[in-house]
Scaffold this active site. Structure first.
Site, PDB file in Angstrom:
ATOM      1  N   HIS A 129       0.819  -1.213   0.000  1.00  0.00           N
ATOM      2  CA  HIS A 129       0.000   0.000   0.000  1.00  0.00           C
ATOM      3  C   HIS A 129       0.850   1.260   0.000  1.00  0.00           C
ATOM      4  CE1 HIS A 129       0.680   0.839   4.309  1.00  0.00           C
ATOM      5  NE2 HIS A 129       0.552  -0.468   4.492  1.00  0.00           N
ATOM      6  N   CYS A 145       3.131  -5.129   6.498  1.00  0.00           N
ATOM      7  CA  CYS A 145       2.750  -4.698   5.162  1.00  0.00           C
ATOM      8  C   CYS A 145       3.960  -4.143   4.415  1.00  0.00           C
ATOM      9  CB  CYS A 145       1.665  -3.633   5.221  1.00  0.00           C
ATOM     10  SG  CYS A 145       0.036  -4.283   5.639  1.00  0.00           S
TER      11      CYS A 145
END
Length: 170
Positions: A129, A145
């Site tokens: 992301h 992440c």
């Protein structure tokens, strides 16, 4: 499409930083040999780089932020979601560390750690992301992440589709 992404991955969550472009050019085509098929996303956590394999010994290279000590992972996944300006709901682990966080941070908010876009990975725990903290790209900073500059995640977003293989290598 999921209304709220509940992902373990974004650190520096309370920072009210804007979506700023990267200070250095990224997304350059580089030599890349590793036996991966064209169209594969390869994350080399020790290099803090993500490669989108083009084939023929070439790949597009991006700097990334990766999991901090104790939060790193490796393995195979597939892209199972593509989300523009996603809302974010802090996972339990993040909420334990930062109990003052709201239940949901709306997409597009400068406080939203997901940035401009998110590519969710099979397994449901992690994503590739954007970020609201561009200074964190290049470090060991997340809860697992893969964090990119917003303009880089938008470039990658346009290149990948559902089912794109993702391989994370320590």
């Amino acid at each position: 499409m999921r209304q709220v992404l509940s992902l373990a991955g974004a650190a520096l969550v309370g920072a009210a930083l804007t979506y700023a472009p990267a200070p250095a050019a990224a997304g350059a085509t580089v030599a890349f040999n590793g036996g991966y098929s064209a169209g594969t996303v390869v994350v080399m956590t020790h290099q803090r780089r993500l490669y989108y394999v083009l084939g023929g010994g070439r790949a597009v290279s991006y700097p990334v932020g990766v999991g901090r000590v104790g939060k790193q992972w490796s393995g195979r996944a597939m892209i199972d979601g593509k989300h523009l300006r996603p809302a974010w709901s802090p996972p339990a682990e993040v909420r334990r560390d930062k109990p003052s966080l709201p239940d949901v941070i709306p997409g597009g908010s400068p406080r939203n750690p997901m940035g401009a876009a998110a590519l969710t990975l099979s397994g449901g725990q992690y994503a590739i992301h954007g970020t609201n903290a561009p200074g964190s790209v290049g470090g060991f900073v997340s809860y697992g992440c893969i964090r990119m500059y917003n303009h880089d995640i938008m470039d990658l977003y346009a290149r990948v589709s559902f089912g794109t293989p993702v391989i994370v290598v320590r």
